[in-house]
Design an enzyme around this catalytic site. Structure first.
Site, PDB file in Angstrom:
ATOM      1  CB  CYS A   1      -0.918  -0.003   1.217  1.00  0.00           C
ATOM      2  SG  CYS A   1      -0.035  -0.048   2.786  1.00  0.00           S
TER       3      CYS A   1
ATOM      4  CG  HIS B   1      -4.176   0.624   4.413  1.00  0.00           C
ATOM      5  ND1 HIS B   1      -3.446  -0.118   3.502  1.00  0.00           N
ATOM      6  CD2 HIS B   1      -5.321   0.989   3.753  1.00  0.00           C
ATOM      7  CE1 HIS B   1      -4.115  -0.192   2.362  1.00  0.00           C
ATOM      8  NE2 HIS B   1      -5.248   0.479   2.490  1.00  0.00           N
TER       9      HIS B   1
ATOM     10  CG  ASN C   1      -8.104   1.063   0.181  1.00  0.00           C
ATOM     11  OD1 ASN C   1      -6.888   0.925   0.284  1.00  0.00           O
ATOM     12  ND2 ASN C   1      -8.949   0.450   0.989  1.00  0.00           N
TER      13      ASN C   1
END
Lengths: 104, 251
Positions: B26, B164, B206
């Site tokens: 990520c 994240h 995302n």
């Protein structure tokens, strides 16, 4: 209560049926009956957690079944998070205020 | 600071939603998304940069094992830029031959990177003026997120435990249900709908594919440091010698 036993429409899906639909939707298969039972248990726990979040959430979010519903919280963190806690921020990551942008 | 800003509405600024699959990258995808959007804002050229180069060339050489966005920017600076996604495509696992950065032409580069103040109003101002930035959040609530605005508290989502990295692409205020809706079925719970409330929110991109959340995006409440969004607001800095008309953030 007679109202509760009265047939008022389609019956709610059983957990195993919901899980079956989840498996089809996200193409999930499990290697053994034990693994299936384990994942079903996690799935049930996660749906209950989602319902709790739904009740507690202060915003407008909707929580429920997702592609990660058969994973424990730990597995989810290990698979998708970056896990490592930053020990220190490198010196080159400087603090810069918005108003300082463009200054030498 | 404008009341709303959504870089998705500007043509070709935000690249398509990526999918990290089972690679814990990520951090690399957020940095790549940041560079792609800033590159277009500065040069008006659309590029897709190589996430795989970041994975293979970061200091530890195993980018699928986690990392931080600053590792990505350091790799870009050390390699004098990034190759294109087309030349050096994403595989979802580290290249066994290591870093192949020298094989390919660079299509984008940065001059520096910086961390912003941990202040949501300042972050909004910077975002509107300069473009999308990366943030690192606690992703706990994303496991069962489907749509809408998440308003977390320190109890439901520890702002200190951030794990994240994603791209912050805009902010708004309005009915929580007016975002991009996912095409998935409604939740199994049978609760009465919450009354509509006007809530300020952040819009985040995302890296779990376009089928997740609100077509790959999600929204977090703006104003209470939900899930630690202000802990590491980091962005690349691009200075382009040729000055072109600036692109402003669409409301």
């Amino acid at each position: 209560d007679s109202l509760l036993t009265k047939d008022t429409g389609p019956r709610p899906l059983e957990l195993t049926e919901v899980f079956k639909l989840f498996q089809i939707k996200y193409n999930r298969s499990y290697t053994s009956p034990a693994e299936y039972a384990h994942r079903l248990n996690i799935f049930a726990h996660n749906l209950a957690q989602a319902q709790k979040l739904q009740e507690e959430d202060l915003g407008t979010a909707e929580f429920g079944e997702t592609p990660f519903s058969d994973l424990t919280e730990e597995e989810f963190g290990q698979l998708y998070g970056h896990q490592k806690a930053p020990e220190r921020i490198p010196d080159v990551v400087k603090k810069a205020g918005f108003e300082k942008w463009g200054q030498p | 600071v404008p009341s709303t800003c959504d870089w998705r509405k500007a043509r070709n600024i935000i690249s398509s939603i990526k999918n990290q699959k089972t690679c814990r990258c990520c951090w690399a995808i957020a940095a790549a998304d940041n560079i792609e959007s800033l590159w277009h804002i500065k040069t008006q050229e659309f590029v897709e940069v190589s996430v795989q180069e970041l994975l293979d060339c970061e200091r530890c050489g195993n980018g699928c094992n986690g990392g931080f966005v600053w590792d990505a920017y350091i790799a870009v600076l050390n390699n004098s830029g990034l190759a294109s996604e087309k030349d050096y495509p994403f595989k979802g696992y580290p290249n066994p031959h290591g870093c192949l950065a020298n094989r390919y032409k660079k299509v984008a580069w940065i001059q520096d990177f910086t961390m912003l103040d941990s202040d949501e109003q300042a972050i909004a101002g910077y975002l509107a003026a300069h473009g999308p930035i990366t943030v690192t959040i606690n992703m706990k609530l994303l496991q069962s997120y489907r749509k809408g605005v998440i308003k977390a508290t320190p109890t439901t989502c520890d702002p200190q435990h951030v794990d994240h990295s994603v791209l912050l692409v805009g902010f708004g205020k309005g009915k929580g249900e007016e975002g991009i809706q996912s095409g998935t079925v409604m939740s199994q719970t049978c609760k009465p709908r919450k009354p509509r409330r006007s809530v300020p929110y952040w819009i985040l991109k995302n890296s779990w594919g376009a089928k997740w959340g609100e077509k790959g995006y999600f929204r977090l409440y703006r104003g209470n440091n939900s899930c630690g969004i202000t802990k590491y607001p980091i962005t690349a800095r691009l200075d382009h010698s040729v000055k072109k008309l600036p692109i402003s953030c669409p409301p």
